[in-house]
Scaffold this active site. Sequence first.
Site, PDB file in Angstrom:
ATOM      1  N   SER A 192      54.663 -44.201  46.588  1.00  0.00           N
ATOM      2  CA  SER A 192      54.129 -45.705  46.905  1.00  0.00           C
ATOM      3  C   SER A 192      53.974 -46.683  48.402  1.00  0.00           C
ATOM      4  O   SER A 192      55.659 -46.500  48.274  1.00  0.00           O
ATOM      5  CB  SER A 192      53.833 -46.592  45.542  1.00  0.00           C
ATOM      6  OG  SER A 192      52.451 -47.050  46.693  1.00  0.00           O
ATOM      7  N   ASN A 214      51.374 -47.968  39.486  1.00  0.00           N
ATOM      8  CA  ASN A 214      52.295 -46.918  38.728  1.00  0.00           C
ATOM      9  C   ASN A 214      52.756 -46.963  37.389  1.00  0.00           C
ATOM     10  O   ASN A 214      52.817 -46.279  36.232  1.00  0.00           O
ATOM     11  CB  ASN A 214      52.272 -46.753  39.721  1.00  0.00           C
ATOM     12  CG  ASN A 214      52.243 -46.015  40.811  1.00  0.00           C
ATOM     13  OD1 ASN A 214      50.318 -45.949  40.649  1.00  0.00           O
ATOM     14  ND2 ASN A 214      52.398 -45.464  41.669  1.00  0.00           N
ATOM     15  N   TYR A 247      64.128 -36.217  54.124  1.00  0.00           N
ATOM     16  CA  TYR A 247      63.323 -36.746  53.958  1.00  0.00           C
ATOM     17  C   TYR A 247      63.784 -37.551  55.239  1.00  0.00           C
ATOM     18  O   TYR A 247      62.746 -38.775  55.979  1.00  0.00           O
ATOM     19  CB  TYR A 247      63.379 -38.021  52.631  1.00  0.00           C
ATOM     20  CG  TYR A 247      62.605 -37.060  52.089  1.00  0.00           C
ATOM     21  CD1 TYR A 247      62.012 -35.587  51.959  1.00  0.00           C
ATOM     22  CD2 TYR A 247      63.126 -37.132  50.866  1.00  0.00           C
ATOM     23  CE1 TYR A 247      61.705 -34.979  50.919  1.00  0.00           C
ATOM     24  CE2 TYR A 247      62.760 -36.814  49.228  1.00  0.00           C
ATOM     25  CZ  TYR A 247      61.378 -35.412  49.039  1.00  0.00           C
ATOM     26  OH  TYR A 247      61.390 -35.016  48.467  1.00  0.00           O
TER      27      TYR A 247
HETATM   28  N1  NAP Z   1      61.386 -31.154  45.122  1.00  0.00           N
HETATM   29  C1  NAP Z   1      60.053 -30.756  46.449  1.00  0.00           C
HETATM   30  O1  NAP Z   1      60.309 -29.655  47.548  1.00  0.00           O
HETATM   31  C2  NAP Z   1      59.475 -31.720  46.959  1.00  0.00           C
HETATM   32  C3  NAP Z   1      58.331 -32.158  47.510  1.00  0.00           C
HETATM   33  C4  NAP Z   1      57.215 -32.829  48.040  1.00  0.00           C
HETATM   34  C5  NAP Z   1      57.436 -34.583  46.975  1.00  0.00           C
HETATM   35  N2  NAP Z   1      59.056 -34.670  46.483  1.00  0.00           N
HETATM   36  C6  NAP Z   1      59.008 -35.865  45.824  1.00  0.00           C
HETATM   37  O2  NAP Z   1      58.061 -35.872  45.005  1.00  0.00           O
HETATM   38  C7  NAP Z   1      57.530 -37.256  45.381  1.00  0.00           C
HETATM   39  C8  NAP Z   1      55.644 -37.347  44.913  1.00  0.00           C
HETATM   40  O3  NAP Z   1      55.713 -36.619  45.948  1.00  0.00           O
HETATM   41  P1  NAP Z   1      54.329 -37.105  47.440  1.00  0.00           P
HETATM   42  O4  NAP Z   1      54.726 -38.190  47.902  1.00  0.00           O
HETATM   43  O5  NAP Z   1      53.950 -35.770  47.704  1.00  0.00           O
HETATM   44  O6  NAP Z   1      53.130 -37.646  46.638  1.00  0.00           O
HETATM   45  P2  NAP Z   1      52.582 -38.517  45.280  1.00  0.00           P
HETATM   46  O7  NAP Z   1      53.399 -39.174  45.242  1.00  0.00           O
HETATM   47  O8  NAP Z   1      51.572 -37.499  44.810  1.00  0.00           O
HETATM   48  O9  NAP Z   1      51.238 -39.315  45.852  1.00  0.00           O
HETATM   49  C9  NAP Z   1      51.875 -40.327  47.088  1.00  0.00           C
HETATM   50  C10 NAP Z   1      50.234 -40.862  47.471  1.00  0.00           C
HETATM   51  O10 NAP Z   1      49.745 -41.091  46.203  1.00  0.00           O
HETATM   52  C11 NAP Z   1      49.610 -42.711  46.768  1.00  0.00           C
HETATM   53  N3  NAP Z   1      49.392 -43.815  45.946  1.00  0.00           N
HETATM   54  C12 NAP Z   1      50.289 -43.997  45.445  1.00  0.00           C
HETATM   55  N4  NAP Z   1      50.204 -44.598  43.953  1.00  0.00           N
HETATM   56  C13 NAP Z   1      48.946 -44.581  44.122  1.00  0.00           C
HETATM   57  C14 NAP Z   1      48.314 -45.666  43.264  1.00  0.00           C
HETATM   58  N5  NAP Z   1      48.037 -46.342  42.095  1.00  0.00           N
HETATM   59  N6  NAP Z   1      47.273 -45.908  43.612  1.00  0.00           N
HETATM   60  C15 NAP Z   1      46.258 -45.305  44.793  1.00  0.00           C
HETATM   61  N7  NAP Z   1      46.973 -44.045  45.396  1.00  0.00           N
HETATM   62  C16 NAP Z   1      48.330 -44.208  45.255  1.00  0.00           C
HETATM   63  C17 NAP Z   1      50.204 -43.080  47.715  1.00  0.00           C
HETATM   64  O11 NAP Z   1      49.551 -44.316  49.108  1.00  0.00           O
HETATM   65  P3  NAP Z   1      50.224 -45.029  49.236  1.00  0.00           P
HETATM   66  O12 NAP Z   1      51.781 -45.332  49.561  1.00  0.00           O
HETATM   67  O13 NAP Z   1      49.093 -46.212  49.726  1.00  0.00           O
HETATM   68  O14 NAP Z   1      50.290 -46.033  47.472  1.00  0.00           O
HETATM   69  C18 NAP Z   1      50.161 -41.843  48.794  1.00  0.00           C
HETATM   70  O15 NAP Z   1      49.726 -41.783  49.629  1.00  0.00           O
HETATM   71  C19 NAP Z   1      57.943 -37.500  46.830  1.00  0.00           C
HETATM   72  O16 NAP Z   1      57.984 -38.879  47.551  1.00  0.00           O
HETATM   73  C20 NAP Z   1      59.360 -36.755  47.246  1.00  0.00           C
HETATM   74  O17 NAP Z   1      60.001 -38.164  46.269  1.00  0.00           O
HETATM   75  C21 NAP Z   1      59.929 -33.418  46.355  1.00  0.00           C
END
Ligand code: NAP
Length: 274
Positions: free
Chosen positions: A230, A239, A49
Amino acid sequence: MKNAIKLNDGHSLPRLGLGVWQIPNDDTAGVVSTAINAGYRLIDGAFIYGNEEGMGKGIVQSDVARDALFVTSKVWNSEQGYDKARRAIEDSLKRIGLEYLNMCLIHWPCPVKDQYVDTWKALIAAQKDGQIRSIGVSNFNPDHLDRIIGETGVSPVVNQIEVNPRLIQEKMRAENKSRNIVTQSWTPMGQLASFGAPAIVDICNRLERTPAQVILRWHLQLGASVIPRSTEVAHLTENLAAADFELSDKDMAAISALDEGQRCGPDPVAFEDE
Ligand SMILES: NC(=O)c1ccc[n+]([C@@H]2O[C@H](COP(=O)([O-])OP(=O)(O)OC[C@H]3O[C@@H](n4cnc5c(N)ncnc54)[C@H](OP(=O)(O)O)[C@@H]3O)[C@@H](O)[C@H]2O)c1
């Protein structure tokens, strides 16, 4: 529902945490310290990251003591193999500025590379040396889990996999559970693709909750740990409130029925990117 899950090694994992993927390093300290001060205790990071320094600064800048936090990092694909993984763990610790990680995961199995058993042995050794409290994996399929457990006798505490309403992963979650491994859901909101689904909108209207809260609550009631990302203070607080209400069995089933088997991310069988 308690705020933490007991892992198979005796440690406790907070159910809801902050993921920091795609947050620029310069912004990460601010987001992490804001999140911790708002109530987050689990921070999910990774070498790839590119923001481990920011994560460490955010921890120091927050008002919460390090030992009250649960900090995760992951060994990236290019760092697989025993010696490389041991160095990668030391480098992550230096970048974050910590003496130990609460949890370290193998980020992807990379089955073609076929080094995940040696990488697992490196995590076991780092745990023995006190650099990591709990060891786990990410994106592992049942055959990958069976191989590391079979060859080392040591089971991961967590398997972090993609789970969201369009990819409910019923089979893989059951496979984890049958091995006493906690499922941790990544991309839990599935790129917001289900926010407007009639089933979600109906639940939101009845319970006066937001789509994010309803979807995160669904993860929690599935028994998973969940790590939404977020950078917005209002969303961080919103959240966290997923912990404060209950979905009925009928509402849980209505969300699970949105499953399309549709991944946002890559398939673990094929993903070997360095
Ligand atoms: N192990 C792996 O291979 C792997 C792969 C991918 C991800 N991950 C981990 O999983 C975590 C989460 O996954 P992700 O980052 O892909 O996506 P996510 O948490 O599913 O979604 C993030 C998105 O949701 C928005 N969001 C968050 N809260 C919100 C709310 N209350 N209302 C509206 N929109 C909201 C955020 O925008 P805002 O910033 O505007 O709130 C951002 O655009 C990652 O950060 C990482 O740590 C791990």
